[in-house]
Design a protein around this motif. Structure first.
Motif, short mmCIF file in Angstrom:
data_model
loop_
_atom_site.label_atom_id
_atom_site.label_comp_id
_atom_site.label_asym_id
_atom_site.label_seq_id
_atom_site.Cartn_x
_atom_site.Cartn_y
_atom_site.Cartn_z
N ALA A 115 64.54 13.65 14.19
CA ALA A 115 64.22 15.09 14.24
C ALA A 115 65.14 15.86 13.30
O ALA A 115 64.68 16.77 12.59
CB ALA A 115 64.34 15.62 15.66
N LEU A 116 66.42 15.51 13.27
CA LEU A 116 67.36 16.18 12.38
C LEU A 116 67.01 15.92 10.92
O LEU A 116 67.00 16.84 10.09
CB LEU A 116 68.79 15.73 12.67
N LYS A 117 66.66 14.68 10.61
CA LYS A 117 66.27 14.34 9.23
C LYS A 117 65.05 15.15 8.80
O LYS A 117 65.02 15.71 7.70
CB LYS A 117 65.98 12.84 9.14
N LYS A 118 64.05 15.23 9.66
CA LYS A 118 62.85 16.00 9.34
C LYS A 118 63.17 17.48 9.19
O LYS A 118 62.65 18.15 8.29
CB LYS A 118 61.78 15.78 10.43
N ALA A 119 64.05 18.00 10.04
CA ALA A 119 64.44 19.41 9.96
C ALA A 119 65.11 19.71 8.62
O ALA A 119 64.83 20.74 7.99
CB ALA A 119 65.37 19.76 11.11
N LYS A 120 65.97 18.82 8.16
CA LYS A 120 66.63 19.01 6.87
C LYS A 120 65.58 19.10 5.75
O LYS A 120 65.69 19.95 4.85
CB LYS A 120 67.59 17.87 6.57
N GLN A 130 64.96 22.41 3.41
CA GLN A 130 65.05 22.34 1.95
C GLN A 130 63.74 22.80 1.29
O GLN A 130 63.78 23.49 0.27
CB GLN A 130 65.40 20.91 1.51
N ALA A 131 62.61 22.44 1.86
CA ALA A 131 61.32 22.88 1.32
C ALA A 131 61.19 24.40 1.42
O ALA A 131 60.69 25.05 0.50
CB ALA A 131 60.17 22.20 2.06
N GLU A 132 61.66 24.97 2.53
CA GLU A 132 61.62 26.42 2.70
C GLU A 132 62.53 27.11 1.69
O GLU A 132 62.16 28.13 1.12
CB GLU A 132 62.02 26.80 4.13
N GLY A 179 62.96 30.30 -3.26
CA GLY A 179 63.78 30.39 -4.47
C GLY A 179 65.25 30.58 -4.12
O GLY A 179 66.01 31.15 -4.90
N PHE A 180 65.65 30.10 -2.96
CA PHE A 180 67.03 30.26 -2.50
C PHE A 180 67.84 29.02 -2.82
O PHE A 180 67.41 27.89 -2.60
CB PHE A 180 67.05 30.50 -0.98
#
Length: 103
Positions: free
Chosen positions: A64-69, A73-75, A80-81
């Motif tokens: 779950a943590l890996k998927k959240a990362k 990152q995609a967000e 553009g952050f």
């Protein structure tokens, strides 16, 4: 096994407002990700006027943590952050760790 993501930030006084705005955005984002359990934030001001800010985020598993990362990152990319650029520009340092819940 639960994964606890703990970050400790040292934020110069002049950067507090922008930093806290970004933290708010991030905390609101992760709360909607599958596998998120809870988060918390703690703060104090040190003897030099810097903000010392600690965040915790508890995830149901390493997966779950890996998927959240990946989602975060995609967000960031969509917004553009650039986190590294922000930290360099504002002279913010971070100490990050992933902990397992002690039994």
């Amino acid at each position: 096994m639960r994964q606890i993501f703990i970050d400790k930030f040292l934020v110069p006084g002049k950067a507090k407002q922008e930093f806290k705005e970004r933290v708010s955005i991030n905390r609101n984002l992760i709360k909607n990700i599958t596998g998120f359990i809870e988060d918390a934030a703690y703060e104090r001001t040190d003897e030099h006027g810097n903000l010392v800010y600690v965040t915790t985020a508890v995830w149901e598993s390493e997966a779950a943590l890996k998927k959240a990362k990946e989602i975060v990152q995609a967000e960031y990319k969509q917004q553009g952050f650039n986190l590294v650029e922000m930290f360099e520009r504002l002279n913010i340092t971070m100490d990050r760790g992933i902990y397992n819940e002690a039994i």
